[in-house]
Design a protein around this motif. Structure first.
Motif, mmCIF file in Angstrom:
data_model
loop_
_atom_site.group_PDB
_atom_site.id
_atom_site.type_symbol
_atom_site.label_atom_id
_atom_site.label_comp_id
_atom_site.label_asym_id
_atom_site.label_seq_id
_atom_site.Cartn_x
_atom_site.Cartn_y
_atom_site.Cartn_z
ATOM 1 N N PRO A 120 24.250 1.562 -33.063
ATOM 2 C CA PRO A 120 24.248 0.729 -31.862
ATOM 3 C C PRO A 120 22.914 0.037 -31.589
ATOM 4 C CG PRO A 120 25.375 2.799 -31.430
ATOM 5 C CD PRO A 120 24.699 2.941 -32.763
ATOM 6 N N GLY A 121 21.833 0.535 -32.189
ATOM 7 C CA GLY A 121 20.534 -0.099 -32.009
ATOM 8 C C GLY A 121 20.254 -1.218 -32.993
ATOM 9 N N SER A 122 21.220 -1.580 -33.812
ATOM 10 C CA SER A 122 20.986 -2.537 -34.891
ATOM 11 C C SER A 122 20.631 -3.934 -34.394
ATOM 12 C CB SER A 122 22.211 -2.614 -35.807
ATOM 13 O OG SER A 122 22.436 -1.377 -36.453
ATOM 14 N N LYS A 158 26.464 -9.475 -31.288
ATOM 15 C CA LYS A 158 27.788 -10.076 -31.463
ATOM 16 C C LYS A 158 28.122 -10.267 -32.939
ATOM 17 C CE LYS A 158 27.811 -12.226 -26.924
ATOM 18 N NZ LYS A 158 26.776 -11.301 -26.428
ATOM 19 N N VAL A 159 27.158 -10.723 -33.741
ATOM 20 C CA VAL A 159 27.400 -10.933 -35.174
ATOM 21 C C VAL A 159 27.812 -9.628 -35.850
ATOM 22 C CG1 VAL A 159 26.259 -11.445 -37.376
ATOM 23 C CG2 VAL A 159 25.935 -12.966 -35.422
ATOM 24 N N PHE A 160 27.189 -8.522 -35.453
ATOM 25 C CA PHE A 160 27.468 -7.226 -36.065
ATOM 26 C C PHE A 160 28.611 -6.476 -35.376
ATOM 27 C CE2 PHE A 160 22.695 -7.014 -37.292
ATOM 28 C CZ PHE A 160 22.926 -7.786 -38.414
ATOM 29 N N GLY A 161 29.201 -7.049 -34.344
ATOM 30 C CA GLY A 161 30.297 -6.382 -33.641
ATOM 31 C C GLY A 161 29.857 -5.203 -32.796
ATOM 32 N N LEU A 162 28.579 -5.185 -32.391
ATOM 33 C CA LEU A 162 28.063 -4.062 -31.610
ATOM 34 C C LEU A 162 28.503 -4.119 -30.154
ATOM 35 C CD1 LEU A 162 24.446 -4.110 -33.071
ATOM 36 C CD2 LEU A 162 26.368 -2.700 -33.821
ATOM 37 N N ASP A 163 29.144 -5.225 -29.784
ATOM 38 C CA ASP A 163 29.661 -5.359 -28.428
ATOM 39 C C ASP A 163 31.071 -4.793 -28.287
ATOM 40 O OD1 ASP A 163 30.592 -7.344 -30.160
ATOM 41 O OD2 ASP A 163 31.043 -8.719 -28.521
ATOM 42 N N GLU A 164 31.664 -4.373 -29.383
ATOM 43 C CA GLU A 164 33.045 -3.890 -29.348
ATOM 44 C C GLU A 164 33.105 -2.416 -28.958
ATOM 45 O OE1 GLU A 164 35.536 -5.892 -29.657
ATOM 46 O OE2 GLU A 164 34.274 -7.611 -30.158
ATOM 47 N N GLY A 165 34.088 -2.081 -28.137
ATOM 48 C CA GLY A 165 34.306 -0.690 -27.782
ATOM 49 C C GLY A 165 35.235 -0.009 -28.767
ATOM 50 N N ALA A 166 35.500 1.263 -28.510
ATOM 51 C CA ALA A 166 36.351 2.047 -29.408
ATOM 52 C C ALA A 166 37.380 2.818 -28.591
ATOM 53 C CB ALA A 166 35.506 3.019 -30.226
#
Length: 275
Positions: A120-122, A158-166
């Motif tokens: 998540p820190g990416s 956003k590019v890495f999809g880190l805004d997506e939940g699970a």
């Protein structure tokens, strides 16, 4: 030009970046190995015994704007691969950094492979290394315009999809989102003009569209807020992260129908903080 990819390999996160440089490999090699040149672009002060298995020490001053300030944090490392002037790999605490140089007609390509555990820190890492690459080019004599870390962070998130939940197997929702402002600021934005108090309705900033909030059961400013909702429980937690607060939001099930609404709320919060 820089390019970035993010992957998972052997249970760890791997960030790959590269930049084309109009300089010979030998010149760039000195810039990535000489502590005096590293001080102009690397995010920590570096002491290094430049050899295979050589020890390294990374230091952060208590005042980043004052190189003479007392050291606030030190981390150890060791050189794992050393093949001048093409390859340098070393540990930095739990992180592994691999720097590779390949010749081109115009100069060389610098490749960075960073291996770590905090996926998540990416966005923070990619944004930070982009600024470091810019500073490296200035050390090499190039003119590179300043970039805004906050804009870079949100771009990579956003590019890495880190805004997506699970969604969990139980139907719970979970988001873990790095933000660009400290937790105290995030808390203030979430509360707005309404303070968060136990036994009262949560401030609207903590409530996504479609959520029917119960009263707040737990509040620990600026770290945690919990309230019941839709037969489950909503929990917000904030802690210090890399470059700002780390937000973890969970809603216990059934919560799947609210995944998109939580995404929209968190991204609106992230955009406000970045702006």
């Amino acid at each position: 030009m820089s390019t970035e990819t993010l992957s998972s390999e052997s249970g760890r996160t791997v960030l790959r970046m590269r930049r084309e440089l109009p300089h010979p490999m030998e010149k760039v090699w000195r810039a990535i190995t000489d502590p005096k040149q590293l001080s102009g672009w690397f995010p920590a002060a570096v002491e290094v015994d430049l050899r295979l298995d050589g020890p390294m020490v990374f230091s952060f001053p208590s005042d980043p704007d004052d190189p003479g300030a007392p050291v606030a944090l030190q981390t150890a490392g060791v050189i794992r691969a050393y093949e001048p002037p093409t390859l340098l790999e070393y540990t930095w605490g739990e992180e592994l950094l691999r720097w590779e140089l390949t010749p081109t007609d115009a100069g060389c390509t610098l490749h960075l492979t960073a291996t770590y555990d905090d996926r998540p820190g990416s966005g923070s890492f990619a944004g930070g290394w982009t600024l470091c690459f810019d500073a490296l080019q200035r050390v090499l004599g190039d003119t590179v315009p300043e970039q805004d870390y906050r804009v870079l962070h949100e771009h990579f998130a956003k590019v890495f999809g880190l805004d997506e939940g699970a969604l969990t197997d139980d139907g719970d929702v979970r988001f873990e989102r790095q933000l660009v402002k400290p937790k105290e600021t995030v808390w203030q934005v979430l509360c707005g003009a309404q303070p968060a108090t136990a036994g009262s309705q949560p401030p609207s900033g903590f409530v996504a569209k479609g959520i029917e909030p119960g009263v707040v059961s737990t509040v620990q400013e600026p770290l945690k807020l919990v309230y019941g909702s839709n037969g489950g429980e909503v929990s917000w937690t904030l802690r210090d992260g890399n470059g700002g607060a780390r937000l973890v939001l969970t809603q216990t099930g059934p919560a799947a129908d609210h995944l998109a609404a939580w995404h929209d709320l968190i991204e609106a919060l992230a955009a406000e903080l970045a702006g």
